[in-house]
Design a protein around this motif. Structure first.
Motif, PDB file in Angstrom:
ATOM      1  N   VAL A   1      32.684  30.864  -6.407  1.00  0.00           N
ATOM      2  CA  VAL A   1      31.445  31.037  -6.964  1.00  0.00           C
ATOM      3  C   VAL A   1      30.753  32.347  -6.297  1.00  0.00           C
ATOM      4  CG1 VAL A   1      30.939  28.850  -7.873  1.00  0.00           C
ATOM      5  CG2 VAL A   1      30.097  29.619  -5.455  1.00  0.00           C
TER       6      VAL A   1
ATOM      7  N   THR B   1      27.305  23.540   3.128  1.00  0.00           N
ATOM      8  CA  THR B   1      25.938  23.259   2.781  1.00  0.00           C
ATOM      9  C   THR B   1      25.768  22.766   1.238  1.00  0.00           C
ATOM     10  OG1 THR B   1      25.807  25.273   1.296  1.00  0.00           O
ATOM     11  CG2 THR B   1      25.559  25.522   3.800  1.00  0.00           C
TER      12      THR B   1
ATOM     13  N   ALA C   1      28.781  23.554  -1.204  1.00  0.00           N
ATOM     14  CA  ALA C   1      29.091  24.754  -1.262  1.00  0.00           C
ATOM     15  C   ALA C   1      29.761  25.156   0.048  1.00  0.00           C
ATOM     16  CB  ALA C   1      27.847  25.916  -1.470  1.00  0.00           C
TER      17      ALA C   1
END
Ligand SMILES: Nc1cccc(Nc2ncnc3[nH]ccc(=O)c23)c1
Length: 302
Positions: free
Chosen positions: A13, A82, A32
């Motif tokens: 991403v 995270t 993430a």
């Protein structure tokens, strides 16, 4: 199994000089995963150290899950795991959508709230030292699905030591952070590198540029997204490019010509926060109080 082995990477991403950010799955949760190249080891260690030693649980700070170091076909991979935010960074969000004044205030107030939490020393067992971020920019601020922001990337952060000196992180001697967002005193190297408070004033300067980015995309006079100093600095500007613009010419981003009282107040706030003289810039608590008043006037529920 170490943490990294429990995560299944799904899609990339984000990509940058730092490395890559992937959306992953960790048991049932989306996470993430920022995978840094080994040359960024100092920043990875710093961010890991900070998240592991300081209670940094706050709605407007990116929530930490864990760190890991793995090796993939002989290459060291540094993982920082995270919470995942599907809307991505404030930079992505501003490129994708224009904002109402209410949405802008909610984003700006929550970002300032996150910076205030970093800047504030809290005493006691669940306490924390004062922290200066040193790389505030719209790409390091994530947008939550509830319309608030959270601040990411603590790789360059410094904490305040007992004598008011900056502690930790790479020696602040040589300029770090993102050149486009560097404050005048960093660019002309007049900053007092032994004063923690000097680094907090740099965060406020960079935050003012982020407020300008958001306001540019707000209201009836909303314009296309542009980075700060877009009409003066080339892409990937050098320190010298930025020094000429910010220090020599004293240029600043052009305020929006929206005469709505909220937007006029935002412009006044930015001008105080990006002032050439660091001691004129407002502390985060004052910025928060000003934004709360504007949010109240606009019936924004925070
Ligand atoms: N500094 C740092 C450390 C770890 C992850 C990140 N990036 C992200 N974090 C959470 N959700 C995200 N969603 C989309 C793009 C992202 O880049 C992203 C940044």
């Amino acid at each position: 199994r170490t943490l990294a082995k429990q995560v299944t990477l799904q899609e990339c991403v984000g990509k940058g000089r730092y490395g890559e950010v992937w959306r992953g799955v960790w048991y049932a949760d989306s996470v993430a995963v920022k995978i840094s190249f080994s040359r960024e080891e100092a920043a990875w260690r710093r961010e890991t150290e900070l998240y592991s030693t300081v209670m940094l649980r706050h709605d407007n700070i990116l929530a930490y899950i864990g760190s890991d170091m793995t090796s993939k076909n002989g290459c060291t991979q540094l993982w920082l795991i995270t919470h995942y935010h599907p809307l991505g960074s404030l930079y992505d969000h501003l490129n994708r959508t224009a904002l109402t004044r209410q949405q802008m205030l909610r984003l700006c107030l929550s970002a300032v709230n996150g910076l205030l939490h970093l800047h504030t020393e809290i005493h006691g067992t669940q306490g924390k030292p004062a922290i200066a971020h040193r790389d505030i920019k719209s790409k390091n601020i994530l947008v939550r699905v509830n319309g608030e922001c959270c601040i990411a990337d603590l790789g360059l952060a410094v904490t305040r030591g007992a004598q008011g000196e900056p502690c930790g992180g790479a020696p602040p001697a040589h300029r770090q952070g993102t050149r486009r967002y560097m404050s005048p005193e960093v660019l002309d190297e007049s900053i007092n590198l032994r004063s923690f408070d000097a680094f907090r004033a740099c965060d406020v300067y960079a935050l003012a540029l982020v407020l300008w980015e958001a306001c540019r995309r707000t209201g009836r006079c909303a314009r296309d997204y542009r980075p700060p100093y877009h009409e003066l600095a080339p892409s990937d500007p050098s320190c010298e490019d930025m020094r000429k613009i910010v220090c020599v010419e004293g240029a600043r981003p052009v305020p929006s010509d929206d005469d709505h009282p909220t937007m006029v107040a935002m412009m006044k706030l930015m001008k105080e926060c990006w002032h050439q003289n660091p001691s004129v810039r407002l502390p985060a608590l004052r910025i928060k109080k000003t934004l709360m008043k504007l949010a109240e006037n606009e019936h924004v529920d925070m």
